[in-house]
Design an enzyme around this catalytic site. Structure first.
Site, PDB file in Angstrom:
ATOM      1  N   PHE A 149      14.194  -1.959  17.357  1.00  0.00           N
ATOM      2  CA  PHE A 149      15.489  -2.580  17.074  1.00  0.00           C
ATOM      3  C   PHE A 149      16.351  -1.750  16.145  1.00  0.00           C
ATOM      4  O   PHE A 149      17.572  -1.911  16.122  1.00  0.00           O
ATOM      5  CB  PHE A 149      15.274  -3.981  16.455  1.00  0.00           C
ATOM      6  CG  PHE A 149      14.989  -3.932  14.977  1.00  0.00           C
ATOM      7  CD1 PHE A 149      16.023  -3.857  14.049  1.00  0.00           C
ATOM      8  CD2 PHE A 149      13.681  -3.912  14.500  1.00  0.00           C
ATOM      9  CE1 PHE A 149      15.764  -3.777  12.682  1.00  0.00           C
ATOM     10  CE2 PHE A 149      13.418  -3.836  13.137  1.00  0.00           C
ATOM     11  CZ  PHE A 149      14.464  -3.762  12.224  1.00  0.00           C
ATOM     12  N   LYS A 173      13.082   0.040  28.253  1.00  0.00           N
ATOM     13  CA  LYS A 173      12.778  -1.323  27.785  1.00  0.00           C
ATOM     14  C   LYS A 173      13.197  -1.351  26.317  1.00  0.00           C
ATOM     15  O   LYS A 173      12.429  -1.009  25.428  1.00  0.00           O
ATOM     16  CB  LYS A 173      11.275  -1.588  27.951  1.00  0.00           C
ATOM     17  CG  LYS A 173      10.882  -3.059  28.129  1.00  0.00           C
ATOM     18  CD  LYS A 173      11.329  -3.976  27.022  1.00  0.00           C
ATOM     19  CE  LYS A 173      10.544  -3.865  25.746  1.00  0.00           C
ATOM     20  NZ  LYS A 173      11.180  -4.595  24.608  1.00  0.00           N
ATOM     21  N   SER A 226       6.574  -0.019  15.677  1.00  0.00           N
ATOM     22  CA  SER A 226       5.600  -0.151  14.591  1.00  0.00           C
ATOM     23  C   SER A 226       4.256   0.456  14.995  1.00  0.00           C
ATOM     24  O   SER A 226       3.937   0.561  16.185  1.00  0.00           O
ATOM     25  CB  SER A 226       5.445  -1.628  14.232  1.00  0.00           C
ATOM     26  OG  SER A 226       5.006  -2.338  15.364  1.00  0.00           O
ATOM     27  N   CYS A 281      13.033   4.341   9.762  1.00  0.00           N
ATOM     28  CA  CYS A 281      11.691   4.931   9.676  1.00  0.00           C
ATOM     29  C   CYS A 281      11.700   6.162   8.773  1.00  0.00           C
ATOM     30  O   CYS A 281      10.661   6.641   8.375  1.00  0.00           O
ATOM     31  CB  CYS A 281      11.181   5.310  11.053  1.00  0.00           C
ATOM     32  SG  CYS A 281      12.093   6.658  11.774  1.00  0.00           S
TER      33      CYS A 281
END
Ligand code: NAD
Length: 499
Positions: A149, A173, A226, A281
């Site tokens: 996201f 996706k 993640s 990140c």
């Protein structure tokens, strides 16, 4: 309420599974749209259609494919404001930050315009008597990307631009939290001339991901998200014989040496620690000053800067420093970790708990937090918080500071702030982390280098974007050819242009 769709066969297609996820406006906490969650059969149909479309696309010459990317660049620039608005509305980041998200993806599309050069093979003339040998880079077929996201424009572009430029069909996706920008990008690629079916955007959750993992036509999967999901996709995808690269979570350390420019270091920590509400990140979540005097000086510089941060919705102007986090669940997780930090004995120097914004009481806002005296056994040190929480871990020496970053299970990014070239060189050489900044807090490599973490931040042996992406999305075929001599009929003298 808006009902979003998939993008299949060159157009928006309604979901058929009857399952939906809520898409929130994180600033207000309201559900603003619902996104369909694809079933296995919808994913399989999208993959089958992509496989048919890929044949002609893979046979299209690389220059023509690159021209689609060239036009895509123009269209993204044309629609930059629209894309940024849609992105901020679903993600919550500020408009300048949303534009940065689009821009860093766009730069990879620009890099892919060089596909004809990057796809050139190797040739050995006269490998033996009358024998030539050459290697070709060929597309894999249908490949898929599963994205997070936090960069809903950049990371889909990091995946699809190289994959498509190499001649593959691509199934995206995207994250179900902010799916609008990926759909808009698919429309722009169609407008840029990409044939229908070559890019399919399938919205969904675990069911759609598992369908991609199980589908034998899908040759490769690129994942960003993640670490637990990265490990799951990597192991299951590899077991199914696919080519897989998975990029996971992070806990990025910034080491501040006593000789560093403290104002520069504090400014860097504010942007890298709190920008995008810490949902990057490559965010710095751990500051490691060397020596107590450095630590005390840093706290003194950080506190007034943190107190000045403007936390507000993206609509509140271009001076907003950061917006809400993405969901109520993300906010609750951050709050839980902050409480654990207090319970486990860290000193909360700036307390962002209970932050409320008038008119946006139901928004997912989290005030900025600063912890000092954090130790390596605490949850706030071990876990990725993904929120506006900076932890200071004090080190007595450079070697101790280095060992913190080295011993952490994540290895995405790191930085050192110093005026000493010898220390900086030693750090860059010894650190076991994929991306290193020297007086640069967020060392995201440019599009023509590659991006990837080490340890539990990256699984697979090739990085994202740059030349590695062209290796990941192609396979090498090597031809050995022998031609009998003596059949020459004379030359052709006109010069034929490539059509
Ligand atoms: P996430 O792992 O929850 O989701 C990523 C993707 O996986 C989404 O498309 C989601 O739909 C899918 N997914 C979620 N649960 C799944 C399951 N059980 N099975 C199969 N698929 C599943 O990550 P997120 O919250 O969207 O993104 C934030 C994370 O991404 C952070 O950990 C961050 O550090 C990481 N990240 C890493 C990089 C990098 O390059 N290393 C870049 C950006 C973000």
């Amino acid at each position: 309420m808006d009902e979003l769709s998939h993008f299949i066969g060159g157009k928006r297609v309604k979901g058929g599974s009857g399952r939906f996820a809520d898409v929130f406006n994180p600033a207000t906490g309201e559900v603003q749209a619902k996104v369909p969650l694809a079933s296995k059969s919808e994913v399989d149909a999208a993959v089958a259609a992509a496989a048919s479309a890929q044949v002609a696309w893979g046979a299209t010459n690389p220059q023509k494919r690159a021209r689609v990317m060239m036009e895509f660049v123009r269209l993204i620039n044309r629609d930059m404001d629209k894309l940024a608005e849609a992105l901020s509305r679903e993600h919550g980041k500020t408009i300048p930050d949303a534009k940065g998200d689009v821009q860093r993806g766009l730069e990879v599309v620009e890099f892919c315009i060089g596909a004809p050069h990057l796809l050139k093979g190797e040739y050995t003339d006269g490998a033996g008597p009358g024998i030539d040998m050459y290697s070709m880079r060929q597309p894999l077929g249908v490949v898929a990307g599963i994205t997070p996201f936090n960069f809903p424009a950049m990371i889909p572009m990091w995946k699809m631009a190289p994959a498509l430029s190499c001649g593959n069909a691509f199934i995206l996706k995207p994250s179900e939290r902010d799916p609008s920008v990926p759909l808009m990008l698919a429309e722009l690629l169609k407008e840029a001339g990409l044939p229908d079916g070559v890019l399919q955007v399938v919205n969904g959750d675990k069911e759609a991901v598992d369908a991609l993992l199980d589908n034998e036509t899908v040759q490769a999967i690129g994942f960003v998200g993640s670490t637990p999901i990265a490990q799951y996709i990597y192991s299951r995808g590899c077991a199914a014989g696919k080519r897989v690269q998975c990029f996971g979570g992070a806990k990025n350390h910034m080491i501040i040496m006593p000789d560093a420019d403290m104002d520069q270091a504090a400014d860097a920590l504010i942007g890298a620690g709190y920008g995008a509400a810490g949902e990057r990140c490559m965010a710095i979540s751990v500051a490691v000053p060397v020596g107590d005097a450095t630590a005390d000086a840093l706290i003194e510089k950080l506190v007034p800067r943190i107190e000045k941060l403007k936390v507000a919705p993206y609509t509140a102007g271009n001076d907003v420093d950061y917006g809400p986090v993405v969901t109520a669940a993300a906010k609750a997780n951050i709050e839980k970790l902050v409480q654990s930090g207090i319970d486990q004995g860290a000193k909360l120097v700036v307390d962002g708990r209970g932050f409320k914004l008038q008119g946006y009481e139901n928004g997912f806002f989290v005030g900025p937090h600063l912890f000092d005296h954090v130790t390596t056994d605490m949850d706030i040190y071990r876990k990725e918080i993904f929120g506006p929480v900076l932890s200071q871990v004090r080190a007595k020496t450079y070697e101790e500071a280095l060992s913190y970053a080295m011993d952490h299970e994540y290895g995405n990014g790191t930085a050192i702030f110093t005026r000493d070239g010898d220390t900086a060189r030693d750090f860059a050489s010894r650190i076991n982390i994929g991306m290193v900044g020297i007086n640069v807090p967020i060392p995201v490599p440019l599009a023509y280098h590659t991006f990837g973490g080490w340890k539990k931040s990256g699984f697979g042996d090739l990085n994202q974007h740059g030349p590695d992406s062209f290796r990941f999305y192609t396979r090498t075929k090597t031809v050995t050819a022998r031609w009998p001599s003596g059949l020459k009929e004379g030359g052709e003298f006109h010069f034929k242009a490539m059509d």
